[in-house]
Design a protein around this motif. Structure first.
Motif, mmCIF file in Angstrom:
data_model
loop_
_atom_site.group_PDB
_atom_site.id
_atom_site.type_symbol
_atom_site.label_atom_id
_atom_site.label_comp_id
_atom_site.label_asym_id
_atom_site.label_seq_id
_atom_site.Cartn_x
_atom_site.Cartn_y
_atom_site.Cartn_z
ATOM 1 N N LYS A 5 -3.981 -1.192 1.711
ATOM 2 C CA LYS A 5 -3.345 -1.814 2.820
ATOM 3 C C LYS A 5 -2.603 -1.626 2.138
ATOM 4 C CE LYS A 5 -3.857 -4.284 7.140
ATOM 5 N NZ LYS A 5 -4.736 -5.512 7.669
ATOM 6 N N ALA A 6 -2.198 -3.147 1.309
ATOM 7 C CA ALA A 6 -0.425 -3.293 1.325
ATOM 8 C C ALA A 6 -0.026 -2.068 -0.001
ATOM 9 C CB ALA A 6 -0.797 -3.989 -0.491
ATOM 10 N N ASP A 7 -0.170 -0.302 0.132
ATOM 11 C CA ASP A 7 0.038 0.189 -0.836
ATOM 12 C C ASP A 7 0.544 0.918 0.204
ATOM 13 O OD1 ASP A 7 -0.606 -0.550 -3.652
ATOM 14 O OD2 ASP A 7 -2.046 0.923 -3.093
ATOM 15 N N ILE A 8 0.105 0.873 1.591
ATOM 16 C CA ILE A 8 0.405 1.865 2.716
ATOM 17 C C ILE A 8 1.575 0.855 3.312
ATOM 18 C CG2 ILE A 8 0.137 2.672 5.094
ATOM 19 C CD1 ILE A 8 -1.008 4.012 2.681
ATOM 20 N N HIS A 9 1.427 -0.722 3.547
ATOM 21 C CA HIS A 9 2.670 -1.161 4.103
ATOM 22 C C HIS A 9 3.560 -1.307 3.174
ATOM 23 C CE1 HIS A 9 4.434 -4.557 5.954
ATOM 24 N NE2 HIS A 9 4.200 -4.931 4.780
ATOM 25 N N LEU A 10 3.760 -1.120 1.425
ATOM 26 C CA LEU A 10 4.819 -1.006 1.189
ATOM 27 C C LEU A 10 5.614 0.207 1.017
ATOM 28 C CD1 LEU A 10 6.450 -1.341 -1.511
ATOM 29 C CD2 LEU A 10 5.127 -0.630 -2.728
ATOM 30 N N LEU A 11 4.840 1.738 1.800
ATOM 31 C CA LEU A 11 5.308 2.858 2.004
ATOM 32 C C LEU A 11 6.407 2.529 3.454
ATOM 33 C CD1 LEU A 11 6.433 5.993 1.560
ATOM 34 C CD2 LEU A 11 3.792 6.249 2.435
ATOM 35 N N VAL A 12 5.607 1.996 4.011
ATOM 36 C CA VAL A 12 6.158 2.481 5.464
ATOM 37 C C VAL A 12 7.704 1.038 5.311
ATOM 38 C CG1 VAL A 12 5.949 1.320 7.722
ATOM 39 C CG2 VAL A 12 4.095 2.380 6.958
ATOM 40 N N CYS A 13 7.420 0.278 4.624
ATOM 41 C CA CYS A 13 8.637 -0.822 5.030
ATOM 42 C C CYS A 13 9.480 -0.490 3.656
ATOM 43 C CB CYS A 13 8.079 -1.847 4.272
ATOM 44 S SG CYS A 13 7.540 -3.445 4.728
ATOM 45 N N THR A 14 9.661 0.727 3.011
ATOM 46 C CA THR A 14 10.242 1.612 1.867
ATOM 47 C C THR A 14 10.698 2.860 2.784
ATOM 48 O OG1 THR A 14 8.922 1.018 0.085
ATOM 49 C CG2 THR A 14 10.558 2.968 -0.576
ATOM 50 N N ILE A 15 10.270 2.893 3.754
ATOM 51 C CA ILE A 15 10.556 4.515 4.474
ATOM 52 C C ILE A 15 11.538 3.647 5.975
ATOM 53 C CG2 ILE A 15 9.872 6.134 6.717
ATOM 54 C CD1 ILE A 15 7.782 6.198 4.927
ATOM 55 N N ASP A 16 11.421 2.562 6.583
ATOM 56 C CA ASP A 16 12.069 1.464 6.583
ATOM 57 C C ASP A 16 13.404 1.251 6.704
ATOM 58 O OD1 ASP A 16 10.333 1.973 9.508
ATOM 59 O OD2 ASP A 16 9.102 -0.525 8.937
ATOM 60 N N ASP A 17 13.089 0.883 5.795
ATOM 61 C CA ASP A 17 14.374 0.477 4.773
ATOM 62 C C ASP A 17 15.091 1.278 4.128
ATOM 63 O OD1 ASP A 17 13.963 -2.842 4.902
ATOM 64 O OD2 ASP A 17 13.266 -1.896 2.427
ATOM 65 N N LEU A 18 14.937 2.150 4.180
ATOM 66 C CA LEU A 18 15.811 3.640 4.045
ATOM 67 C C LEU A 18 16.476 4.104 5.200
ATOM 68 C CD1 LEU A 18 17.073 5.203 1.537
ATOM 69 C CD2 LEU A 18 14.754 6.787 1.681
ATOM 70 N N ILE A 19 15.343 4.208 5.890
ATOM 71 C CA ILE A 19 16.130 4.726 7.617
ATOM 72 C C ILE A 19 17.138 4.031 7.605
ATOM 73 C CG2 ILE A 19 15.680 4.998 10.002
ATOM 74 C CD1 ILE A 19 12.736 5.863 9.243
ATOM 75 N N ASP A 20 16.896 2.215 8.074
ATOM 76 C CA ASP A 20 18.282 1.499 8.400
ATOM 77 C C ASP A 20 19.050 1.606 7.547
ATOM 78 O OD1 ASP A 20 16.622 0.207 10.018
ATOM 79 O OD2 ASP A 20 15.600 -1.701 8.682
ATOM 80 N N ARG A 21 19.180 2.016 5.808
ATOM 81 C CA ARG A 21 20.242 1.977 5.218
ATOM 82 C C ARG A 21 20.968 3.394 5.115
ATOM 83 N NH1 ARG A 21 22.432 4.420 1.837
ATOM 84 N NH2 ARG A 21 23.740 3.717 -0.437
ATOM 85 N N LEU A 22 20.227 4.735 5.773
ATOM 86 C CA LEU A 22 20.916 5.959 6.314
ATOM 87 C C LEU A 22 21.536 5.719 7.506
ATOM 88 C CD1 LEU A 22 18.574 8.155 5.369
ATOM 89 C CD2 LEU A 22 20.421 8.032 3.778
ATOM 90 N N SER A 23 20.657 4.844 8.985
ATOM 91 C CA SER A 23 21.415 5.052 9.779
ATOM 92 C C SER A 23 22.527 4.099 9.493
ATOM 93 C CB SER A 23 20.761 4.251 10.264
ATOM 94 O OG SER A 23 19.007 4.834 11.084
ATOM 95 N N THR A 24 22.877 3.362 9.288
ATOM 96 C CA THR A 24 24.376 2.441 9.085
ATOM 97 C C THR A 24 25.096 3.813 8.399
ATOM 98 O OG1 THR A 24 23.350 1.160 6.895
ATOM 99 C CG2 THR A 24 23.322 0.248 8.509
ATOM 100 N N VAL A 25 24.968 3.693 6.955
ATOM 101 C CA VAL A 25 25.998 4.894 6.694
ATOM 102 C C VAL A 25 26.395 6.141 7.513
ATOM 103 C CG1 VAL A 25 26.609 6.660 4.897
ATOM 104 C CG2 VAL A 25 24.534 4.648 4.545
ATOM 105 N N VAL A 26 25.561 6.900 8.255
ATOM 106 C CA VAL A 26 26.064 8.107 9.234
ATOM 107 C C VAL A 26 26.958 7.085 10.574
ATOM 108 C CG1 VAL A 26 25.299 9.879 10.573
ATOM 109 C CG2 VAL A 26 23.561 9.126 8.348
#
Length: 149
Positions: free
Chosen positions: A127-148
């Motif tokens: 569960k903690a591994d999946i949570h880390l993956l989801v948070c990593t994806i969310d953070d990357l999407i947020d970062r890319l959204s602000t760049v675009v």
């Protein structure tokens, strides 16, 4: 993932690697004793042990290993310049977490994070591994959204 990013850089905006096994098959094969490599070449197949297969082995054609040698990436700079997040568990007994460090060192992108989990295995299925993956994806999407925008 790296080969896709190299082949189509205009289509790949970011990468997330989970226990990325870049050059792993070739590296593992080359670590076998020369006698074992010759036997595999003669038989034409490598019965590689695995605890993730009911049979306990993966059958890999020698021709596949030889072809894979032409696609190794860790021997020189890797021409990928997008954001990259590499997740790896330090108790991974299939792909060493050092491989993620090597990838980070070799890619030309300066936006690279290696995230190591002290516990967990190759599958990163807790569960903690999946949570880390989801948070990593969310953070990357947020970062890319602000760049675009």
């Amino acid at each position: 993932m790296l080969h896709a990013a190299i082949a189509r850089p205009q289509k790949v905006v970011a990468l997330i690697g989970i226990a990325a096994a870049v050059d792993g098959l070739v590296t593992e094969f080359n670590q076998l004793p020369v006698e074992a490599q010759k036997e595999i070449e003669m038989k034409g197949v490598w019965s590689m042990p695995s605890k993730y297969n009911e049979e306990g082995v993966y059958h890999i054609q020698h021709s596949f290993i030889k072809e894979a040698e032409h696609h190794c990436l860790l021997h020189s700079p890797i021409p990928v310049n997008c954001p990259i997040r590499l997740l790896h568990c330090m108790k991974d007994d299939v792909v060493s977490w050092h491989t993620s460090i090597q990838i980070a060192d070799r890619v030309v992108s300066t936006d690279v994070d290696v995230i190591l989990r002290k516990h967990g295995d190759h599958r990163m299925k807790e569960k903690a591994d999946i949570h880390l993956l989801v948070c990593t994806i969310d953070d990357l999407i947020d970062r890319l959204s602000t760049v675009v925008t």
